[in-house]
Design an enzyme around this catalytic site. Sequence first.
Site, mmCIF file in Angstrom:
data_model
loop_
_atom_site.group_PDB
_atom_site.id
_atom_site.type_symbol
_atom_site.label_atom_id
_atom_site.label_comp_id
_atom_site.label_asym_id
_atom_site.label_seq_id
_atom_site.Cartn_x
_atom_site.Cartn_y
_atom_site.Cartn_z
ATOM 1 N N LYS A 165 0.834 -1.200 0.000
ATOM 2 C CA LYS A 165 0.000 0.000 0.000
ATOM 3 C C LYS A 165 0.872 1.255 0.000
ATOM 4 O O LYS A 165 0.680 2.156 -0.823
ATOM 5 C CB LYS A 165 -0.923 0.010 1.215
ATOM 6 C CG LYS A 165 -1.866 1.217 1.257
ATOM 7 C CD LYS A 165 -2.664 1.279 2.548
ATOM 8 C CE LYS A 165 -1.817 1.794 3.684
ATOM 9 N NZ LYS A 165 -2.608 2.044 4.915
ATOM 10 N N ASP A 183 -6.420 0.881 0.783
ATOM 11 C CA ASP A 183 -6.470 1.227 2.202
ATOM 12 C C ASP A 183 -7.837 0.824 2.750
ATOM 13 O O ASP A 183 -8.628 0.162 2.069
ATOM 14 C CB ASP A 183 -6.173 2.709 2.407
ATOM 15 C CG ASP A 183 -7.323 3.613 1.991
ATOM 16 O OD1 ASP A 183 -8.269 3.131 1.306
ATOM 17 O OD2 ASP A 183 -7.309 4.803 2.355
#
Length: 295
Positions: A165, A183
């Site tokens: 991420k 996320d």
Amino acid sequence: MSNSPVRAQAKGAGSVSGNQNSAVGEQLSPSPDKRKKSVKPESRLAMVRRARRINRELAEVFPYAHPELDFENPYQLLIATVLSAQTTDLRVNQTTPALFAKYPTPEDLAAAVPEEVEELIRPTGFFRAKTKSIMGLSKAIRDDFGGEVPGRLEDLVSLPGVGRKTAFVVLGNAFGVPGITVDTHFMRLVRRWKWTDQDDPVKIEAEMATIFPKSEWTMLSHRVIFHGRRICHARKPACGACPITHLCPAYGEGETDPEKARKLLKYEMGGQPGQRLKPPPDYPGKPAPALGAIG
């Protein structure tokens, strides 16, 4: 501005009416069996078309979507993204100016006194673990990459405290390399919209990559995250003020009354400051206040 919350509310309001009429029609259906037959499973092709249409319509609502962390170079974005775990981008943006002023380069942070770094980043929470990560990745950048943040996924994820991420945030916004940032907001919305039923970020990333062209990956992430932060909240989505209710299979999970829903809107959609102290020039909202400022 054509992309204002007013447009979103008007569009959403029309969709609300359509859904309400549909609900009334279902109540008048003669039998449960017929109701079940009237609801056909969505085909893969139909889902992909709906997903891409949502992306296009969110692009109209949020043409200014951007990473909500203040940064001036890849290194600052990398540090800020690591610090953003388990806290808000606003709190990170209020904290990093002092950190970057004292330690402007990886070499500076790598040679820092840990206790001094901990004190500077304390407002972001988990400051001991984060200090270990940002000092560790700074040392790795200094020793293994000549003091420059690497621009490849495999190199970024080799750094302490850096996962996929974080790597995709840096690649997409500092190097222009397309990536999907999964996320908590992104994960919640793609599941709510029935784009996937996966709950593993890597699997979700892989599925989204089959739905959207690579050129859309970075901006798709921004748009979905913007929508999740401003309108489609986890506990109480502002359904009555949402611009894509006509495309949302989860309509009705949140507040459907337009007036009540408008009160749930956040940041520029609700007339409040955003998360960045230094937002892009095209951002229509107010800059966030500095740490300790009255805002």
